[in-house]
Design a protein around this motif. Sequence first.
Motif, PDB file in Angstrom:
ATOM      1  N   ILE A   1       3.078  -4.366   5.674  1.00 36.66           N
ATOM      2  CA  ILE A   1       3.639  -5.525   4.972  1.00 36.66           C
ATOM      3  C   ILE A   1       3.945  -5.125   3.536  1.00 36.66           C
ATOM      4  O   ILE A   1       3.135  -4.464   2.877  1.00 36.66           O
ATOM      5  CB  ILE A   1       2.634  -6.701   4.982  1.00 36.66           C
ATOM      6  N   HIS A   2       5.114  -5.521   3.055  1.00 36.30           N
ATOM      7  CA  HIS A   2       5.468  -5.164   1.681  1.00 36.30           C
ATOM      8  C   HIS A   2       6.402  -6.215   1.096  1.00 36.30           C
ATOM      9  O   HIS A   2       7.222  -6.798   1.813  1.00 36.30           O
ATOM     10  CB  HIS A   2       6.152  -3.797   1.636  1.00 36.30           C
TER      11      HIS A   2
ATOM     12  N   GLY B   1       7.299   4.774   8.864  1.00 40.08           N
ATOM     13  CA  GLY B   1       8.023   5.843   9.534  1.00 40.08           C
ATOM     14  C   GLY B   1       7.118   6.928  10.083  1.00 40.08           C
ATOM     15  O   GLY B   1       7.471   7.611  11.048  1.00 40.08           O
ATOM     16  N   ALA B   2       5.938   7.082   9.484  1.00 43.80           N
ATOM     17  CA  ALA B   2       5.041   8.160   9.892  1.00 43.80           C
ATOM     18  C   ALA B   2       4.104   7.755  11.022  1.00 43.80           C
ATOM     19  O   ALA B   2       3.718   8.601  11.838  1.00 43.80           O
ATOM     20  CB  ALA B   2       4.216   8.630   8.694  1.00 43.80           C
TER      21      ALA B   2
ATOM     22  N   ALA C   1       7.296   3.505  -0.365  1.00 47.27           N
ATOM     23  CA  ALA C   1       5.931   3.783   0.068  1.00 47.27           C
ATOM     24  C   ALA C   1       5.645   3.105   1.401  1.00 47.27           C
ATOM     25  O   ALA C   1       5.011   3.688   2.289  1.00 47.27           O
ATOM     26  CB  ALA C   1       4.932   3.325  -0.988  1.00 47.27           C
ATOM     27  N   ALA C   2       6.104   1.858   1.552  1.00 44.85           N
ATOM     28  CA  ALA C   2       5.915   1.143   2.814  1.00 44.85           C
ATOM     29  C   ALA C   2       6.740   1.780   3.926  1.00 44.85           C
ATOM     30  O   ALA C   2       6.267   1.929   5.062  1.00 44.85           O
ATOM     31  CB  ALA C   2       6.289  -0.324   2.636  1.00 44.85           C
TER      32      ALA C   2
ATOM     33  N   SER D   1       0.815  -1.208   0.000  1.00 43.91           N
ATOM     34  CA  SER D   1       0.000   0.000   0.000  1.00 43.91           C
ATOM     35  C   SER D   1       0.853   1.264   0.000  1.00 43.91           C
ATOM     36  O   SER D   1       2.083   1.211  -0.076  1.00 43.91           O
ATOM     37  CB  SER D   1      -0.944  -0.021   1.207  1.00 43.91           C
ATOM     38  N   TYR D   2       0.162   2.400   0.107  1.00 42.42           N
ATOM     39  CA  TYR D   2       0.798   3.702  -0.007  1.00 42.42           C
ATOM     40  C   TYR D   2      -0.077   4.722   0.693  1.00 42.42           C
ATOM     41  O   TYR D   2      -1.287   4.532   0.873  1.00 42.42           O
ATOM     42  CB  TYR D   2       0.990   4.095  -1.480  1.00 42.42           C
ATOM     43  N   ALA D   3       0.515   5.841   1.062  1.00 45.82           N
ATOM     44  CA  ALA D   3      -0.210   6.900   1.768  1.00 45.82           C
ATOM     45  C   ALA D   3      -0.715   7.936   0.778  1.00 45.82           C
ATOM     46  O   ALA D   3      -0.419   9.129   0.871  1.00 45.82           O
ATOM     47  CB  ALA D   3       0.695   7.553   2.805  1.00 45.82           C
TER      48      ALA D   3
END
Length: 293
Positions: A230-231, A248-249, A242-243, A130-132
């Motif tokens: 998970i990536h 990290g955020a 992206a992971a 996924s991605y933010a």
Amino acid sequence: MPIEFACNGEVKLAYERMGAQGGKPLLLIAGTALQMVAWADGLCAELGARGFAVVRYDNRDSGLSSQVRGGSRRRPAYTLDDMADDAVAVMDALGWEGAHLFGAAAGGTIAQLVALRRPHRVRTLAVAASYAGWRLGRVRPGAILRMLAKGLRRPAPGREGYARGFVEAVRPLTSAEYPLDEELWWEIALTMFDRCPEPGPGSMRQAAALRAAGDLLPRLGGVTAPTLVIHGEADPMVRLRAAREIAGAVPGARLVLYPGMGHDLPRGLWPSIADELRALATGSAPSPQGSAA
């Protein structure tokens, strides 16, 4: 289990209960252009064996859920916030005050939004591949174009033709170490066709909502739920960065990388992924198969 329906306003959302009834509530959120059955029965069984009451559902504009009319690239028919509210509507229909969320690809972005907008409803948050938010630095446009060129945008006519085009569209998203499980994806494709033989442009409307959602990364510090990211290290569509950005955020998030995994959840990793989600939900020791980063 029979198909049931939840409502978010005029939108009806089809969902199905699987796994250990009375167990820990787990809601699975699928990505763009996929129906709930893309959450393979075998993976759902693994999660059920870990004590989860598993529910998977069709996003709006997919499968047996409502098809939404209108919209354009510039003026989406609905927002990603609306799709996050759909997830909450399913939880409401189930009588779940809170649930563990697991979203894949765009489904992971929807899950992030639920955790931000309704933190009291999210027990834990897990995202995969996924991605933010949709950003070119996070995805590989070439992989997306190859997938579309293989037939997702214009499926071949008929049941077998649709399945063949769908399987070929998925093939570039897998990896050499975990190659395409043709039997599994053929079965999923046929089931998708049987449930919705004329899918229409719904996936394009979903993608428009995703593009219009903006960047969630600056907001992820507000996620309070224990989080697992998970990536696959061989993901050809979503970059590893992206992971790492999500992990990290989000305060205290755990990042698990699977060497050789592509943009899918391969059968060989189902036990490990299920173990990771159980560990997240219970606060116990995680699986040793993935590499924590």
